[in-house]
Design a protein around this motif. Structure first.
Motif, PDB file in Angstrom:
ATOM      1  N   VAL A 213       0.958  -1.034  -0.215  1.00 55.56           N
ATOM      2  CA  VAL A 213       0.020  -0.067  -0.092  1.00 55.56           C
ATOM      3  C   VAL A 213       0.922   1.330  -0.004  1.00 55.56           C
ATOM      4  O   VAL A 213       1.643   1.518   0.924  1.00 55.56           O
ATOM      5  N   LEU A 214       0.541   2.106  -1.214  1.00 57.40           N
ATOM      6  CA  LEU A 214       1.641   3.272  -1.254  1.00 57.40           C
ATOM      7  C   LEU A 214       0.863   4.470  -0.545  1.00 57.40           C
ATOM      8  O   LEU A 214      -0.285   4.889  -1.348  1.00 57.40           O
ATOM      9  N   PHE A 215       1.019   5.155   0.316  1.00 56.90           N
ATOM     10  CA  PHE A 215       0.290   6.112   0.718  1.00 56.90           C
ATOM     11  C   PHE A 215       1.216   7.721   0.345  1.00 56.90           C
ATOM     12  O   PHE A 215       2.514   7.686   0.284  1.00 56.90           O
ATOM     13  N   ILE A 216       0.327   8.464  -0.058  1.00 55.80           N
ATOM     14  CA  ILE A 216       0.766   9.607  -0.953  1.00 55.80           C
ATOM     15  C   ILE A 216       0.294  10.965  -0.142  1.00 55.80           C
ATOM     16  O   ILE A 216      -1.257  11.348  -0.144  1.00 55.80           O
ATOM     17  N   HIS A 217       1.177  11.858   0.386  1.00 54.16           N
ATOM     18  CA  HIS A 217       0.369  12.828   1.211  1.00 54.16           C
ATOM     19  C   HIS A 217       0.214  14.128   0.214  1.00 54.16           C
ATOM     20  O   HIS A 217       0.780  14.111  -1.120  1.00 54.16           O
ATOM     21  N   GLY A 218      -0.431  15.221   0.485  1.00 52.79           N
ATOM     22  CA  GLY A 218      -0.831  16.285  -0.019  1.00 52.79           C
ATOM     23  C   GLY A 218       0.238  17.461   0.261  1.00 52.79           C
ATOM     24  O   GLY A 218       1.348  17.150   0.998  1.00 52.79           O
ATOM     25  N   LEU A 219      -0.262  18.640  -0.117  1.00 53.03           N
ATOM     26  CA  LEU A 219       0.545  19.739   0.206  1.00 53.03           C
ATOM     27  C   LEU A 219       0.318  20.092   1.811  1.00 53.03           C
ATOM     28  O   LEU A 219      -0.559  19.963   2.440  1.00 53.03           O
ATOM     29  N   TRP A 220       1.529  20.698   2.196  1.00 52.27           N
ATOM     30  CA  TRP A 220       1.574  20.993   3.679  1.00 52.27           C
ATOM     31  C   TRP A 220       1.773  19.937   4.908  1.00 52.27           C
ATOM     32  O   TRP A 220       1.604  20.223   5.997  1.00 52.27           O
ATOM     33  N   LEU A 221       1.569  18.656   4.378  1.00 50.39           N
ATOM     34  CA  LEU A 221       1.757  17.733   5.169  1.00 50.39           C
ATOM     35  C   LEU A 221       2.817  16.739   5.007  1.00 50.39           C
ATOM     36  O   LEU A 221       3.034  16.378   3.986  1.00 50.39           O
ATOM     37  N   HIS A 222       3.360  16.355   5.984  1.00 49.41           N
ATOM     38  CA  HIS A 222       4.675  15.471   6.025  1.00 49.41           C
ATOM     39  C   HIS A 222       4.259  13.975   5.823  1.00 49.41           C
ATOM     40  O   HIS A 222       3.284  13.714   6.256  1.00 49.41           O
TER      41      HIS A 222
ATOM     42  N   THR B  96       4.988  -5.961  -6.227  1.00 46.53           N
ATOM     43  CA  THR B  96       3.980  -6.137  -6.900  1.00 46.53           C
ATOM     44  C   THR B  96       3.316  -4.754  -7.044  1.00 46.53           C
ATOM     45  O   THR B  96       3.898  -3.753  -6.493  1.00 46.53           O
ATOM     46  N   LYS B  97       2.460  -4.374  -8.015  1.00 46.23           N
ATOM     47  CA  LYS B  97       1.524  -2.932  -7.820  1.00 46.23           C
ATOM     48  C   LYS B  97       1.073  -2.888  -6.642  1.00 46.23           C
ATOM     49  O   LYS B  97       0.194  -3.652  -6.181  1.00 46.23           O
ATOM     50  N   PRO B  98       0.692  -1.572  -6.150  1.00 46.21           N
ATOM     51  CA  PRO B  98       0.095  -1.316  -4.887  1.00 46.21           C
ATOM     52  C   PRO B  98      -1.184  -1.037  -4.902  1.00 46.21           C
ATOM     53  O   PRO B  98      -1.737  -0.461  -5.975  1.00 46.21           O
ATOM     54  N   ILE B  99      -1.740  -0.939  -3.776  1.00 47.12           N
ATOM     55  CA  ILE B  99      -2.821  -0.038  -3.677  1.00 47.12           C
ATOM     56  C   ILE B  99      -2.363   1.205  -3.066  1.00 47.12           C
ATOM     57  O   ILE B  99      -1.641   1.557  -2.524  1.00 47.12           O
ATOM     58  N   LEU B 100      -2.864   2.174  -3.902  1.00 42.22           N
ATOM     59  CA  LEU B 100      -2.714   3.691  -3.757  1.00 42.22           C
ATOM     60  C   LEU B 100      -3.769   4.512  -3.041  1.00 42.22           C
ATOM     61  O   LEU B 100      -5.033   4.385  -3.091  1.00 42.22           O
ATOM     62  N   ILE B 101      -3.092   5.185  -1.918  1.00 37.28           N
ATOM     63  CA  ILE B 101      -4.138   5.841  -1.122  1.00 37.28           C
ATOM     64  C   ILE B 101      -3.700   7.276  -0.869  1.00 37.28           C
ATOM     65  O   ILE B 101      -2.303   7.364  -0.270  1.00 37.28           O
ATOM     66  N   GLY B 102      -4.401   8.265  -1.331  1.00 28.23           N
ATOM     67  CA  GLY B 102      -3.695   9.497  -1.050  1.00 28.23           C
ATOM     68  C   GLY B 102      -4.566  10.675  -0.705  1.00 28.23           C
ATOM     69  O   GLY B 102      -6.003  10.553  -0.943  1.00 28.23           O
ATOM     70  N   HIS B 103      -4.229  11.709  -0.195  1.00 27.28           N
ATOM     71  CA  HIS B 103      -4.865  12.888   0.456  1.00 27.28           C
ATOM     72  C   HIS B 103      -4.621  14.130  -0.399  1.00 27.28           C
ATOM     73  O   HIS B 103      -3.691  14.412  -0.551  1.00 27.28           O
ATOM     74  N   SER B 104      -5.637  14.830  -0.421  1.00 28.03           N
ATOM     75  CA  SER B 104      -5.659  16.022  -0.991  1.00 28.03           C
ATOM     76  C   SER B 104      -4.828  15.828  -2.558  1.00 28.03           C
ATOM     77  O   SER B 104      -5.218  15.359  -3.299  1.00 28.03           O
ATOM     78  N   PHE B 105      -3.824  16.697  -2.574  1.00 26.54           N
ATOM     79  CA  PHE B 105      -3.071  16.412  -3.950  1.00 26.54           C
ATOM     80  C   PHE B 105      -2.557  15.086  -4.292  1.00 26.54           C
ATOM     81  O   PHE B 105      -2.139  14.708  -5.233  1.00 26.54           O
TER      82      PHE B 105
ATOM     83  N   VAL C 178      -3.255  -1.143  -8.313  1.00 25.97           N
ATOM     84  CA  VAL C 178      -4.319  -2.340  -8.360  1.00 25.97           C
ATOM     85  C   VAL C 178      -5.530  -1.575  -8.193  1.00 25.97           C
ATOM     86  O   VAL C 178      -6.713  -2.429  -8.387  1.00 25.97           O
ATOM     87  N   ALA C 179      -5.546  -0.421  -7.060  1.00 24.96           N
ATOM     88  CA  ALA C 179      -6.758   0.168  -6.670  1.00 24.96           C
ATOM     89  C   ALA C 179      -6.180   1.655  -6.039  1.00 24.96           C
ATOM     90  O   ALA C 179      -5.250   1.614  -5.798  1.00 24.96           O
ATOM     91  N   ALA C 180      -7.378   2.279  -5.765  1.00 24.92           N
ATOM     92  CA  ALA C 180      -6.770   3.748  -5.379  1.00 24.92           C
ATOM     93  C   ALA C 180      -7.966   4.226  -4.351  1.00 24.92           C
ATOM     94  O   ALA C 180      -9.175   4.079  -4.538  1.00 24.92           O
ATOM     95  N   VAL C 181      -7.579   4.967  -3.271  1.00 24.12           N
ATOM     96  CA  VAL C 181      -8.477   5.489  -2.369  1.00 24.12           C
ATOM     97  C   VAL C 181      -8.148   7.363  -2.484  1.00 24.12           C
ATOM     98  O   VAL C 181      -6.890   7.410  -2.114  1.00 24.12           O
ATOM     99  N   ALA C 182      -8.831   7.714  -3.036  1.00 24.62           N
ATOM    100  CA  ALA C 182      -8.385   9.490  -3.062  1.00 24.62           C
ATOM    101  C   ALA C 182      -9.409  10.152  -2.098  1.00 24.62           C
ATOM    102  O   ALA C 182     -10.658  10.141  -2.096  1.00 24.62           O
TER     103      ALA C 182
END
Length: 263
Positions: free
Chosen positions: A5-14, A75-84, A99-103
Motif C-alpha cells: 500500500v503506497l500512501f501519498i500525502h498532499g501539500l503542507w503535510l509531511h 507487485t503493483k500497490p494499492i494507492l491511498i492519497g490525500h488532497s494533492f 491495483v486500486a486507489a483511495v482518493a
C-alpha cells in the motif's frame, strides 16, 4: 505475499502524518509504505529547515517520483492519497500503476469546474502571489486552521499544525488552477480507462480546501468508464480527516472497501 500500500500525502503535510494509517494497514496484513514528495526530508523539522528542497516540483515531477517507487515494489500497490496526493493516486491508477486507489479529499483534476470560494481562500496563501509558483510556501497556524482544521477545536488544529505542517511547493496549485485552460495540463487524469483498478473517492462535508462539490464533480469525470468508481461522504469532517482524532473511521472505511473489492 502481502499487498503493498503506497500512501501519498498532499501539500503542507509531511509523509510521517500517515504513521497511524501505516500501522493499521500493517496490522491488517498489508505491506504499507509512505514515502515523501521530491525534496521532502526524513522529518518534519528537517523539511521545515530546508524549504528550498521542495520548491519548484510540479505534478509531473511528483507522479514520476512515485512511479519510480512503484517500479521498485514487488507487485503493483494499492494507492491511498490525500488532497494533492489523491490527485496523484488517480493519475497513477489511470496509468495502470496500481491495483486500486483511495482518493481522500482529492485536489481537483482537469475537467472539474466547481471552484468554491472556500477553496480559493484556502489556496490564496500560494495563488495570491504569482512568484510563489517557483517557491515553497508555509501556512500560518490561522491559515492551517481554515484550510485543514475548521471542524476541530483551535487547540487540536494547532497541535496538528505543530506536529505535521511543512512547506509545500507552489507549482502544483498553479497547475491545477490553470488545468481547464491547458490542453496538456499535468492535472489531466485518464478517467476513461476501462482496465484500471477500482477507485474510491472520499469527501469531507466541512472541507474548505476540497469541498464535497469538487469531489462529486470529480466522480462525474469517470462516467465514461465502467471500472468501479465509488464515493463515500463524511458529513462532519474537514480536510484534516486523515490526521485528526477521527482518522480511524476514515481509515477503517478504506479498509472495508478494499476488502469488498477482494484486495
Amino acid at each position: 505475499m502481502a499487498t503493498p500500500v503506497l500512501f501519498i500525502h498532499g501539500l503542507w503535510l509531511h509523509a510521517s502524518s500517515w504513521d497511524d494509517w501505516v500501522q493499521l494497514f500493517r496490522d491488517a496484513g498489508y505491506e504499507p509504505v509512505a514515502p515523501g514528495w521530491p525534496g521532502d526530508a526524513a522529518t518534519v523539522e528537517e523539511t521545515r529547515a530546508n524549504p528550498d528542497a521542495v520548491a519548484g516540483h510540479g505534478i509531473d515531477d511528483v507522479v514520476d517520483h512515485y512511479a519510480r517507487i512503484i517500479d521498485g515494489l514487488a507487485t503493483k500497490p494499492i494507492l491511498i492519497g490525500h488532497s494533492f496526493g489523491g490527485m496523484i493516486a488517480q493519475k497513477l491508477l489511470g496509468l495502470d500503476l496500481g491495483v486500486a486507489a483511495v482518493a481522500i479529499d482529492a485536489a481537483q483534476i482537469k475537467g472539474v469546474l466547481p471552484l468554491p470560494l472556500s477553496a480559493l481562500r484556502s489556496g490564496f496563501p500560494v495563488l495570491g502571489n504569482p512568484a510563489n509558483k517557483g517557491k515553497a510556501v508555509s501556512l500560518t497556524p490561522d491559515q492551517f486552521r481554515y484550510a485543514f482544521g475548521n471542524a476541530l477545536t483551535e487547540q487540536e488544529s494547532r497541535d496538528l499544525y505543530d506536529r505535521w505542517s511543512i512547506p509545500a511547493p507552489g507549482k502544483p496549485l498553479f497547475e491545477a488552477a490553470a488545468a481547464n485552460f491547458n490542453p496538456h495540463s499535468p492535472a489531466k487524469v485518464d478517467t476513461a480507462n476501462e482496465s484500471r483498478g477500482p477507485l474510491l473517492l472520499m469527501a469531507g462535508g466541512k472541507d474548505h480546501t476540497v469541498p464535497e462539490t469538487v469531489v462529486r464533480a470529480t466522480l462525474k469525470q469517470y462516467r465514461h468508464s465502467h471500472a468501479v468508481t465509488d464515493i463515500v461522504d463524511f458529513p462532519d469532517k474537514a480536510h484534516s480527516l486523515t490526521i485528526d482524532a477521527g482518522w480511524r473511521e476514515v481509515a477503517e472505511t478504506a479498509l472495508s472497501w478494499l476488502k469488498e473489492q477482494g484486495l
